[in-house]
Design an enzyme around this catalytic site. Structure first.
Site, mmCIF file in Angstrom:
data_model
loop_
_atom_site.group_PDB
_atom_site.id
_atom_site.type_symbol
_atom_site.label_atom_id
_atom_site.label_comp_id
_atom_site.label_asym_id
_atom_site.label_seq_id
_atom_site.Cartn_x
_atom_site.Cartn_y
_atom_site.Cartn_z
ATOM 1 N N THR A 257 40.781 72.973 40.385
ATOM 2 C CA THR A 257 39.813 73.538 41.318
ATOM 3 C C THR A 257 38.419 73.115 40.874
ATOM 4 O O THR A 257 38.117 73.110 39.686
ATOM 5 C CB THR A 257 39.925 75.074 41.381
ATOM 6 O OG1 THR A 257 41.212 75.411 41.899
ATOM 7 C CG2 THR A 257 38.873 75.683 42.299
ATOM 8 N N PHE A 259 34.378 73.823 41.213
ATOM 9 C CA PHE A 259 33.442 74.910 41.492
ATOM 10 C C PHE A 259 32.030 74.348 41.590
ATOM 11 O O PHE A 259 31.717 73.348 40.921
ATOM 12 C CB PHE A 259 33.454 75.926 40.344
ATOM 13 C CG PHE A 259 34.763 76.662 40.192
ATOM 14 C CD1 PHE A 259 34.927 77.926 40.720
ATOM 15 C CD2 PHE A 259 35.832 76.075 39.524
ATOM 16 C CE1 PHE A 259 36.134 78.605 40.587
ATOM 17 C CE2 PHE A 259 37.039 76.744 39.387
ATOM 18 C CZ PHE A 259 37.184 78.015 39.920
#
Ligand SMILES: O=C(O)C(=O)C[C@]1(C(=O)O)C=C[C@@H](O)C=C1
Length: 357
Positions: A257, A259
């Site tokens: 992921t 960010f």
């Protein structure tokens, strides 16, 4: 054995004494930097400088230490030095134990004040209002794609993207007992359930799955109730005293992921940067093709292209575009000026150092 160890440990003690002295020497210089910055009200956290220091130590690392381990150590050194200037507060999607919290430490080191928030909206609000100096919000997952709420909130925010950080996302199935006896429901954030669906279909097809606010919330629930299993990080499992039934259950072993670090800081060029934009075009044939032509013309590479419906009832879209380079780079500056002229909507979300990981 002990005879051989003793002189080696004496060497380590002597080296540690030197490291300690040097660390404190560095800390004193950082304090001086802090005083200079305080006089001019300059920002304490400088993502471009930290990225350059971390890239530099990896490039110059002679070994045998692994470059990424050297970076972890220097990230902590800078974090501790920065905290002597000011301990920055960073808002993230809580509760404690989420991957967002992990991303905060990955970017800022551990000498930071984490501010867990109940939603991504709240992370934006806390950062906009100055309750937090920065916020960390998920932008995209390698298996599931864009985090739409973050993209939507980027449109209207007064904050800028000042950094990016990517982390490996490993999910574990965990319960209070460390086994699945009596488990009636498997809880996790909807993203985590989606990222583990093949494994869940194969292994627990008949157990109900329930989406909750975050994986850490699922871990908290599992800690209270032996009939609940949670999918979360092992960090969250430790937090809520859970036993691991099975680790690494995400369908993609390379699940990651990315960010964004949001704040009020216009990050300066670091030498290896990305710039994020949002664009909209009039709804006519060839408009998107034409819109992106200035990037090709000025040799600017696009690293990401994402669309979101404009939600005004017509078939219109916002395009989220990431490019290589910084707005201060001549080629990027020229390409953006031309893009702006053609676009029905144009917003620069920020320029920031490319994530180290
Ligand atoms: O160079 C600076 O501006 C510093 O404040 C020093 C330092 C560091 O410890 O190296 C600390 C915080 C900044 O984010 C960048 C670097």
């Amino acid at each position: 054995m002990t005879d051989k160890l003793k002189p080696l440990r004496e060497q380590i003690d002597a080296i540690d004494a030197q490291i300690l002295a040097l660390l404190n020497q560095r800390a004193k210089v950082a304090q001086e930097v802090g005083h200079v910055k305080a006089e001019t009200n300059a920002p304490v956290f400088r993502p471009e400088r930290e990225a350059q220091v971390l890239r530099g130590v990896a490039d110059r690392n002679p070994g045998p230490m692994v470059a990424t381990d050297v970076q972890t150590i220097f990230r902590e050194i800078m974090s501790a030095c920065r905290a002597l200037e000011k301990r920055v507060t960073v808002a993230y999607l809580g509760p404690v134990g989420t991957f967002s919290e992990q991303a905060v430490y990955q970017q800022f080191g551990s000498a930071v004040e984490g501010l867990p928030c109940a939603s991504i909206d709240e992370v934006f609000r806390a950062t906009e209002a100055g309750t937090a100096d920065f916020g960390v919000v998920p932008v995209e997952n390698s298996s599931e794609g864009a985090i739409n709420r973050t993209l939507d909130l980027m449109l209207g925010t007064t904050t800028l993207i000042s950094g990016e950080v990517a982390i490996a996302v490993h999910h574990s199935l965990m319960t209070k007992t460390g086994n699945m006896d009596g488990v009636q429901v498997i809880c996790a954030h909807s993203q985590a359930l989606a990222q583990c669906q093949v494994w869940l279909n194969q292994n627990y097809p008949n157990i109900e799955r329930r989406a909750v606010a975050s994986n850490a919330e699922a871990a908290r629930m599992a800690g209270d109730d032996a009939s609940v299993a949670a999918i979360a990080s092992e960090m969250a499992g430790t937090q809520y005293k859970l036993g691991v039934v099975k680790g690494h259950i995400q369908d993609d072993p390379h699940n990651r992921t990315r960010f964004a670090v949001i704040g009020h800081l216009q990050t300066l060029p670091s030498g290896k940067d990305h710039t994020s934009l949002v664009l909209a075009v009039p709804n006519k044939a060839g408009a998107v093709y034409q819109l992106l032509a200035p990037l090709a013309k000025h040799g600017v590479s696009m690293t990401r292209f994402e669309s979101r419906p404009a939600r005004i009832g017509t078939w219109e879209y916002y395009f989220y575009v990431d490019v290589d380079g910084h707005v201060n780079d001549a080629a990027v500056g020229k390409a953006l000026a031309e893009l702006k002229d053609q676009a029905a909507f144009f917003k620069v979300l920020g320029s920031y150092p490319v994530s180290l990981t």
